[in-house]
Design an enzyme around this catalytic site. Sequence first.
Site, PDB file in Angstrom:
ATOM      1  N   TRP A 111       0.824  -1.214   0.000  1.00  0.00           N
ATOM      2  CA  TRP A 111       0.000   0.000   0.000  1.00  0.00           C
ATOM      3  C   TRP A 111       0.858   1.264   0.000  1.00  0.00           C
ATOM      4  CZ3 TRP A 111      -4.450  -1.587  -1.496  1.00  0.00           C
ATOM      5  CH2 TRP A 111      -4.955  -2.816  -1.071  1.00  0.00           C
ATOM      6  N   LYS A 146      -5.091  -1.652  -5.788  1.00  0.00           N
ATOM      7  CA  LYS A 146      -5.810  -0.420  -6.099  1.00  0.00           C
ATOM      8  C   LYS A 146      -4.912   0.448  -6.979  1.00  0.00           C
ATOM      9  CE  LYS A 146      -8.778   0.111  -1.998  1.00  0.00           C
ATOM     10  NZ  LYS A 146      -9.146   0.995  -0.853  1.00  0.00           N
ATOM     11  N   ASP A 361     -30.291  -4.356 -20.709  1.00  0.00           N
ATOM     12  CA  ASP A 361     -31.210  -3.737 -19.763  1.00  0.00           C
ATOM     13  C   ASP A 361     -31.365  -2.245 -20.038  1.00  0.00           C
ATOM     14  OD1 ASP A 361     -32.709  -3.709 -17.131  1.00  0.00           O
ATOM     15  OD2 ASP A 361     -31.121  -2.261 -16.698  1.00  0.00           O
ATOM     16  N   GLU A 416     -34.533  -4.621 -23.856  1.00  0.00           N
ATOM     17  CA  GLU A 416     -35.619  -4.290 -22.935  1.00  0.00           C
ATOM     18  C   GLU A 416     -36.090  -2.873 -23.270  1.00  0.00           C
ATOM     19  OE1 GLU A 416     -36.588  -3.842 -18.166  1.00  0.00           O
ATOM     20  OE2 GLU A 416     -34.874  -2.882 -19.098  1.00  0.00           O
TER      21      GLU A 416
END
Length: 701
Positions: A111, A146, A361, A416
């Site tokens: 980190w 990250k 969607d 959709e």
Amino acid sequence: MSPTAMENNTTDGTGIIKVDPWLEPFAPVLKRRHVSLKKWIQNINQNEGGFDKFTRGYEHFGLNVQPNGDIIYREWAPNATNASLIGDFKLSIREKINSLIFIIRKLSDEWNTSAHPMKKDSFGVWEIRVPSKNGVPAIPHGSKIKISMITPEGERIDRLPAWIKRVTQDMSVNPAYDAIFWNPPEKYCWKNKAPPKPKSLRIYEAHVGISTPEERVGTYNEFTDNVLRRIKDLGYNAIQLMAIMEHAYYASFGYQVTSFFAASSRYGTPEELMRLIDTAHGMGLYVLLDIVHSHACKNVLDGLNMFDGSDHCYFHEGGKGRHDLWDSRLFNYGHWEVLRFLLSNLRFFMEEYKFDGFRFDGVTSMMYIHHGIGTGFSGDYHEYFGDSVDEESIIYLMLANEMLHSLYPNIITVAEDVSGMPGLCRPVSEGGVGFDYRLAMAIPDMWIKILKELRDDDWNIGNICWTLTNRRHMEKTIAYCESHDQALVGDKTLAFWLMDKEMYTHMSDLTPLTPIIDRGLALHKMIRLLTHGLGGEGYLNFEGNEFGHPEWLDFPRAGNNNSYHYARRQWNVVDDNLLRYKYLNEFDKTLQTTEEKFGWLSSPQGKFFNKAYISLKHEDDKLIVFERGNLLWIFNFHPTQSFVDYRIGTEWPGSYKIVINSDSKKHGGHDRIDENQTYISKPEPWNGRKNYIQNCTRVIP
């Protein structure tokens, strides 16, 4: 890759007018869309080497292991002024034994924002190469990672990599997800090829997490071992998987996506999802993914929102980039890198997980600036070609369909859409948007409205038939009585609307067959049969509804004390031979397997496409008669009246035998019709048909 058929196509995007001449006044809009689309394709071919390379962004961005073991990490974050790769980078036991000094140095890297700095190119892409150690990747499999960035304002921000393929959540520590470097020592070995593309599409819509009878989250392995066989046995030929793309909030039903390239870790590992799809393919089942590109979760710490510190990295800035009803972010479909991200996302699931297609969607929300909020669609064509249309979104959908269908000829894409956009399901080369099917969203709304508001005697037979057949000429539709939407808390399934509280007390064969249960079972079967036969060119069922799953669907949330009681499927009720659920399940099996035999969903009917010819819609008798797929369909919806010696018109002369009988004993009926009887037509016109049959003993409600 060679230039696409679209780039070489000499048409101007108005070919769809031959299918629908009413589109002639809107030819300029169709041409404009075509020009925009062709320009995008030409730019992609010239600058990226074509769709094939451009849509493999996941092999260039994110963390990718090279043949020599090096790891290259790239991330598009143009607003950041500084970036570095950070993580726990745990060492192996062997490394710890070999070098205590190395351990001390390495642990200090964990980190550490200065240990692995990245370099930025002129396009805003940050990159770092992490050298291997004797051919072994320096970042161990399963490490947390990250990207740490500094904004122009000097703020340091940590984000999950946008292209990360695995994220996990530990609610006991933090509700935010952790990004995981996923590089298992053994890759999944695929065993089965994809089955042939179904001619008649019968979809079983499912959610892995609720597919267990226990009050917890189900797993990929459980679905593979326990649910796939049920789907196959019922006769469906496709599965539509919901909530696969990772989403931070379980109760969002998977529609608030945070990590687009990560299959949800709630249910297991990526390899276990691969096994699910592989096993389904071995059973002859297509597998469709419910893809969410209409919006994204607004989470910052574990989503794409404010990714590089700006409001507009992947999304439009300001109000244009926010969906007020869904409280989420909206993509900037006109940006090069956003297109790369989304198109590569589609390609990733096709290549890495071997899905066979997608259900897109929220297409209505995408195609209109108003997103369908507070807006009704009358069917006036100006609604589809005016200022309220978001052409950037439509061009993206056209690009997506053109790319997918050019690279994967057997793919199936479903939209959709509730608006009725003309050309949505016509080829891109004609000026259409390119989908194979659209969902018939008006049909479940109709059935729920009828059951909520009308007595059986008041059903409008003509309106029912009109809603079931009101679809665009030469554009395929998937019909359904109810999907996951109708099962959610606040509403009821059709079975619950029909039988309500008596489902708790009278669904056992050991209890009296009450009028409510008797009528409810009959209508549950007839509604499904009518919708299947008249409503579209495909059919969809949400898991459990085939057997009249009791109660509703409610995910764990604060409002229900985080209970899983209603977030599960009670397979035990259909497996109990003493309960009447088995009759509905058996009828659904009969319905799907009979369609496989006769193929009415894919049956051509000349100028009528595959819409059925309805010869009778009798309001007083509550009868519906139609022809489709070389079958004569007869429905009696009257609540009390049977009809003896009723004359039924038919176009086809000859003898007739019953193939589906909702009143049979095995379907929970009363066996009032002799299924062995042969019905002979007579050559006299009736109800606009050339022949009729009349030697039916009874037409049963």
